[in-house]
Design an enzyme around this catalytic site. Structure first.
Site, PDB file in Angstrom:
ATOM      1  N   CYS A  80       0.828  -1.217   0.000  1.00 30.28           N
ATOM      2  CA  CYS A  80       0.000   0.000   0.000  1.00 30.28           C
ATOM      3  C   CYS A  80       0.859   1.264   0.000  1.00 30.28           C
ATOM      4  CB  CYS A  80      -0.965  -0.005   1.180  1.00 30.28           C
ATOM      5  SG  CYS A  80      -0.201  -0.082   2.817  1.00 30.28           S
ATOM      6  N   HIS A 215      -1.502   0.741   7.847  1.00 25.33           N
ATOM      7  CA  HIS A 215      -2.125   0.914   6.533  1.00 25.33           C
ATOM      8  C   HIS A 215      -2.030   2.380   6.122  1.00 25.33           C
ATOM      9  CE1 HIS A 215      -4.434   0.027   3.034  1.00 25.33           C
ATOM     10  NE2 HIS A 215      -5.490   0.741   3.393  1.00 25.33           N
ATOM     11  N   ASP A 236      -8.086   4.090  -1.728  1.00 26.98           N
ATOM     12  CA  ASP A 236      -7.514   3.088  -0.836  1.00 26.98           C
ATOM     13  C   ASP A 236      -6.836   2.009  -1.680  1.00 26.98           C
ATOM     14  OD1 ASP A 236      -6.947   1.053   0.981  1.00 26.98           O
ATOM     15  OD2 ASP A 236      -8.760   1.409   2.154  1.00 26.98           O
TER      16      ASP A 236
END
Length: 314
Positions: A80, A215, A236
């Site tokens: 991510c 995250h 996201d």
């Protein structure tokens, strides 16, 4: 950054060869296929929502770089931080602002980003990151704000970072974050050439790299509802745009009132209370060319350039 923040592969020296080769083969195509214009579609859909009082959207050309699907597994979720950097670079290239010359060959792959970060550490940019991670090249270790700062700093691309912590007896971290993001967008004097309604303002501002515990995601805007509640608008990287949203990239259909499309906004909204898990939030923003990130002084934040910064704005 602690070992727990590096993910399940914190002690990995090298990822499996099959995964490395697969990501190497699919990485470039994944970036080429990453859609731009979704933030503009979001703005048009939000304009149909009568419960929204005001909204601000970042530069329309930011690409949504989601996870890479690997044999039906969620291996793509380990990257991510890289995908958020890629989304920020997509802005830098599209807007042709300071630093775009570093990415003449396009958005860098995961492996290219790892090389840039390792070289940044070699030259003293947030070099403590190497001690904390043990090195990231060829691994699935998570990266965060310190690595993003090292990368952009080494390429002479200006950025700033903010850290938001719960204040005892005062504002929660997510409240400070929302205040800062709203200030960032609402005080912009850069308005996009795209259609801007009285309620939805399309800006030419960069997106924001937001780091949460374990995250991170890219903030592309903020909206305020008539009841006073606020939501961040995010890309996201743990997900990919739905087929329905990709169809909405046809701008004509995005403005068709007969299309039941407002529900498509839901996956992009993150309400304030949803960020209350964990006392820390970090955001980072880019200051490049004629676009300068306003100094966020009103929000009760603690600022530092050290590697424990959580929020980075570009």
């Amino acid at each position: 950054m602690e070992k727990r923040d590096l993910g399940r592969y914190a002690y990995e020296n090298k990822m499996p060869d099959w995964l490395y080769c697969l990501l190497e083969d699919e990485g470039k195509q994944h970036l080429e296929d990453a859609p731009s214009g979704i933030s503009d579609v979001l703005g048009k859909l939000i304009d149909q929502d009568r419960d929204v009082e005001t909204a601000y959207i970042c530069h329309f050309a930011v690409r949504y770089v989601g996870k890479i699907k690997v044999k039906g597994k969620n291996e793509g979720n380990n990257f991510c931080g890289y995908h958020n950097i890629q989304m920020l670079v997509s802005y830098i290239n599209a807007a042709e602002v300071q630093g775009s010359e570093n990415f003449a060959n396009g958005i860098p792959t995961i492996w290219e980003i790892q090389n840039i970060i390792e070289e940044a550490w070699d030259h003293g940019f947030n070099e403590s990151g190497r001690l904390q991670t043990g090195g990231i090249k060829g691994t699935r270790k998570h990266i965060g704000t310190p690595e993003a700062q090292a990368l952009f700093g080494s390429l002479k691309i200006p950025c700033k970072a903010d850290r938001f912590q719960d204040i005892k007896g005062g504002a929660k971290a997510y409240e400070q974050l929302l205040d800062s993001v709203e200030y960032y967008f609402s005080n912009s004097i850069t308005t996009s050439h795209l259609r801007t309604s009285p309620r939805v303002q399309n800006t030419e501002l960069p997106p924001i790299y937001l780091q949460r515990p374990r995250h991170s995601m890219t903030v592309v805007g903020i909206e305020k509802r008539k009841n006073g509640s606020r939501s961040l608008l995010v890309f996201d990287p743990a997900y990919n745009p739905s087929k329905e949203m990709l169809k909405m990239l046809n701008l004509a259909s995005a403005t068709n009132s007969d299309t039941p499309s407002i529900s498509l906004i839901k996956p992009y909204r993150r309400r304030g209370s949803g960020f209350s898990v964990g006392p820390d939030l970090q955001a980072s923003s880019h200051k490049s060319g004629p676009i300068l990130m306003p100094a966020i002084e009103e929000a009760p934040t603690v600022r530092t350039s050290s590697c424990n910064v959580i929020s980075t704005y570009f």
